[in-house]
Design a protein around this motif. Sequence first.
Motif, PDB file in Angstrom:
ATOM      1  N   ILE A  21      49.527  54.261  47.755  1.00  0.00           N
ATOM      2  CA  ILE A  21      48.415  53.360  47.378  1.00  0.00           C
ATOM      3  C   ILE A  21      48.937  52.292  46.565  1.00  0.00           C
ATOM      4  CG2 ILE A  21      46.414  53.284  45.396  1.00  0.00           C
ATOM      5  CD1 ILE A  21      45.771  56.335  46.229  1.00  0.00           C
ATOM      6  N   PRO A  22      50.058  52.365  45.577  1.00  0.00           N
ATOM      7  CA  PRO A  22      50.667  50.968  45.219  1.00  0.00           C
ATOM      8  C   PRO A  22      50.896  50.146  46.081  1.00  0.00           C
ATOM      9  CG  PRO A  22      51.411  52.964  43.839  1.00  0.00           C
ATOM     10  CD  PRO A  22      50.768  53.380  45.238  1.00  0.00           C
ATOM     11  N   VAL A  23      51.521  50.214  47.331  1.00  0.00           N
ATOM     12  CA  VAL A  23      51.963  49.715  48.495  1.00  0.00           C
ATOM     13  C   VAL A  23      50.824  49.090  49.091  1.00  0.00           C
ATOM     14  CG1 VAL A  23      53.029  49.548  50.757  1.00  0.00           C
ATOM     15  CG2 VAL A  23      53.833  51.059  49.256  1.00  0.00           C
ATOM     16  N   LEU A  24      49.698  49.653  49.422  1.00  0.00           N
ATOM     17  CA  LEU A  24      48.416  49.194  49.948  1.00  0.00           C
ATOM     18  C   LEU A  24      47.811  48.069  49.128  1.00  0.00           C
ATOM     19  CD1 LEU A  24      47.118  52.321  51.815  1.00  0.00           C
ATOM     20  CD2 LEU A  24      48.626  50.446  52.657  1.00  0.00           C
ATOM     21  N   GLU A  25      48.005  48.383  47.788  1.00  0.00           N
ATOM     22  CA  GLU A  25      47.120  47.714  46.755  1.00  0.00           C
ATOM     23  C   GLU A  25      48.012  46.274  46.714  1.00  0.00           C
ATOM     24  OE1 GLU A  25      44.244  47.548  45.185  1.00  0.00           O
ATOM     25  OE2 GLU A  25      43.860  49.194  46.826  1.00  0.00           O
ATOM     26  N   ALA A  74      59.904  50.220  50.346  1.00  0.00           N
ATOM     27  CA  ALA A  74      59.693  49.261  51.467  1.00  0.00           C
ATOM     28  C   ALA A  74      58.731  50.318  52.388  1.00  0.00           C
ATOM     29  CB  ALA A  74      60.818  48.931  52.213  1.00  0.00           C
ATOM     30  N   ALA A  75      57.735  49.620  53.064  1.00  0.00           N
ATOM     31  CA  ALA A  75      56.839  50.405  53.947  1.00  0.00           C
ATOM     32  C   ALA A  75      56.529  49.729  55.147  1.00  0.00           C
ATOM     33  CB  ALA A  75      55.696  50.718  53.185  1.00  0.00           C
ATOM     34  N   GLY A  76      55.937  50.358  55.996  1.00  0.00           N
ATOM     35  CA  GLY A  76      55.396  49.587  57.521  1.00  0.00           C
ATOM     36  C   GLY A  76      54.955  50.935  58.222  1.00  0.00           C
ATOM     37  N   ALA A  77      54.377  50.394  59.296  1.00  0.00           N
ATOM     38  CA  ALA A  77      53.484  51.219  60.247  1.00  0.00           C
ATOM     39  C   ALA A  77      53.730  51.017  61.449  1.00  0.00           C
ATOM     40  CB  ALA A  77      52.224  51.372  60.010  1.00  0.00           C
ATOM     41  N   LYS A  90      51.443  46.471  58.422  1.00  0.00           N
ATOM     42  CA  LYS A  90      51.720  46.831  57.135  1.00  0.00           C
ATOM     43  C   LYS A  90      53.016  46.802  56.689  1.00  0.00           C
ATOM     44  CE  LYS A  90      47.178  48.642  57.403  1.00  0.00           C
ATOM     45  NZ  LYS A  90      46.622  47.618  57.928  1.00  0.00           N
ATOM     46  N   ILE A  91      53.916  45.835  56.897  1.00  0.00           N
ATOM     47  CA  ILE A  91      55.440  45.801  56.600  1.00  0.00           C
ATOM     48  C   ILE A  91      55.264  45.057  55.151  1.00  0.00           C
ATOM     49  CG2 ILE A  91      57.466  44.599  57.074  1.00  0.00           C
ATOM     50  CD1 ILE A  91      56.753  45.033  59.954  1.00  0.00           C
ATOM     51  N   TRP A  92      56.104  45.838  54.313  1.00  0.00           N
ATOM     52  CA  TRP A  92      55.928  45.350  52.769  1.00  0.00           C
ATOM     53  C   TRP A  92      57.314  46.002  52.058  1.00  0.00           C
ATOM     54  CZ3 TRP A  92      56.866  49.036  48.807  1.00  0.00           C
ATOM     55  CH2 TRP A  92      56.231  48.622  47.693  1.00  0.00           C
ATOM     56  N   SER A  93      57.735  44.967  51.100  1.00  0.00           N
ATOM     57  CA  SER A  93      58.816  45.515  50.457  1.00  0.00           C
ATOM     58  C   SER A  93      58.493  45.212  48.791  1.00  0.00           C
ATOM     59  CB  SER A  93      59.977  44.887  50.807  1.00  0.00           C
ATOM     60  OG  SER A  93      60.162  43.393  50.563  1.00  0.00           O
ATOM     61  N   ASN A  94      58.901  46.267  48.133  1.00  0.00           N
ATOM     62  CA  ASN A  94      58.579  46.364  46.639  1.00  0.00           C
ATOM     63  C   ASN A  94      59.390  44.977  45.998  1.00  0.00           C
ATOM     64  OD1 ASN A  94      59.034  46.719  43.827  1.00  0.00           O
ATOM     65  ND2 ASN A  94      58.685  49.016  44.361  1.00  0.00           N
ATOM     66  N   GLY A  99      65.130  40.876  48.315  1.00  0.00           N
ATOM     67  CA  GLY A  99      66.542  40.349  48.119  1.00  0.00           C
ATOM     68  C   GLY A  99      67.672  41.297  48.428  1.00  0.00           C
ATOM     69  N   GLU A 100      66.984  42.798  48.545  1.00  0.00           N
ATOM     70  CA  GLU A 100      68.177  43.594  48.876  1.00  0.00           C
ATOM     71  C   GLU A 100      68.056  44.114  50.341  1.00  0.00           C
ATOM     72  OE1 GLU A 100      67.505  47.047  46.237  1.00  0.00           O
ATOM     73  OE2 GLU A 100      67.151  45.799  44.517  1.00  0.00           O
ATOM     74  N   ARG A 101      67.423  43.397  51.089  1.00  0.00           N
ATOM     75  CA  ARG A 101      67.432  43.706  52.547  1.00  0.00           C
ATOM     76  C   ARG A 101      66.910  45.104  52.996  1.00  0.00           C
ATOM     77  NH1 ARG A 101      68.947  39.200  55.362  1.00  0.00           N
ATOM     78  NH2 ARG A 101      70.509  38.138  54.436  1.00  0.00           N
ATOM     79  N   LEU A 102      65.824  45.466  52.116  1.00  0.00           N
ATOM     80  CA  LEU A 102      65.108  46.665  52.341  1.00  0.00           C
ATOM     81  C   LEU A 102      64.195  46.394  53.625  1.00  0.00           C
ATOM     82  CD1 LEU A 102      64.117  47.590  48.706  1.00  0.00           C
ATOM     83  CD2 LEU A 102      66.027  48.597  50.201  1.00  0.00           C
ATOM     84  N   ALA A 103      63.703  45.290  53.713  1.00  0.00           N
ATOM     85  CA  ALA A 103      62.746  45.206  54.944  1.00  0.00           C
ATOM     86  C   ALA A 103      63.578  45.132  56.155  1.00  0.00           C
ATOM     87  CB  ALA A 103      61.798  43.771  55.066  1.00  0.00           C
ATOM     88  N   THR A 104      64.856  44.586  56.305  1.00  0.00           N
ATOM     89  CA  THR A 104      65.916  44.862  57.295  1.00  0.00           C
ATOM     90  C   THR A 104      65.827  46.440  57.576  1.00  0.00           C
ATOM     91  OG1 THR A 104      66.691  42.758  57.009  1.00  0.00           O
ATOM     92  CG2 THR A 104      68.041  44.283  58.319  1.00  0.00           C
TER      93      THR A 104
END
Length: 188
Positions: A21-25, A74-77, A90-94, A99-104
């Motif tokens: 829920i925090p990711v989506l919000e 990080a999250a994505g679908a 829904k690609i997201w990073s906290n 800057g920590e390359r979590l999305a990668t």
Amino acid sequence: MTDTQTTTRFEIVNTFDERVIPVLEDLVREYHDRYGDLGGHDSREEVYGGAKDQFTEAARGAFLVLFDANTPLAAGAVRAYDGDICEFKKIWSNPAHRGERLATRLLAQLEEEARRLGYRQVFLTTGPRQPEADRLYARNGYTAHFDPDAFTVHPYTKALVEGEDASQLPARAVRDLVDFGELIARKP
């Protein structure tokens, strides 16, 4: 900066898992900040619309989250798009860990999950006000299919398996893509 490489794990979760829920919000807030000035843009509908059913194994999809303990980093679908082509959403990073390359790392895991689900190509889009997303996709080998000076949706493609040609937009995408302003105006 913490060493997120050694204390984290990826999980496939239901989109309404309380930890998500925090990711989506945060996505709702992010989309509102970037596009809330455009009449007709509904950030909440963009994030939550269809999320319950599209990202399940039964629908050839998944919602993937990189956790550190129970904190999403990080999250994505991945969801079915057209035949052997999937779409990432829904690609997201906290924000605290940008800057920590979590999305990668997330993109690589989404690609692996998509291959596991039997997809050969990926298609995704981002909005015209997300330059960091454009940089992420370019850095990770995605082919851009848009005029950088136009106010349009930014579509990308990538082959997921050797020998697959993902240099062109899927036919469905060519039919469906419109000017970003027109897309917003179409939404109820």
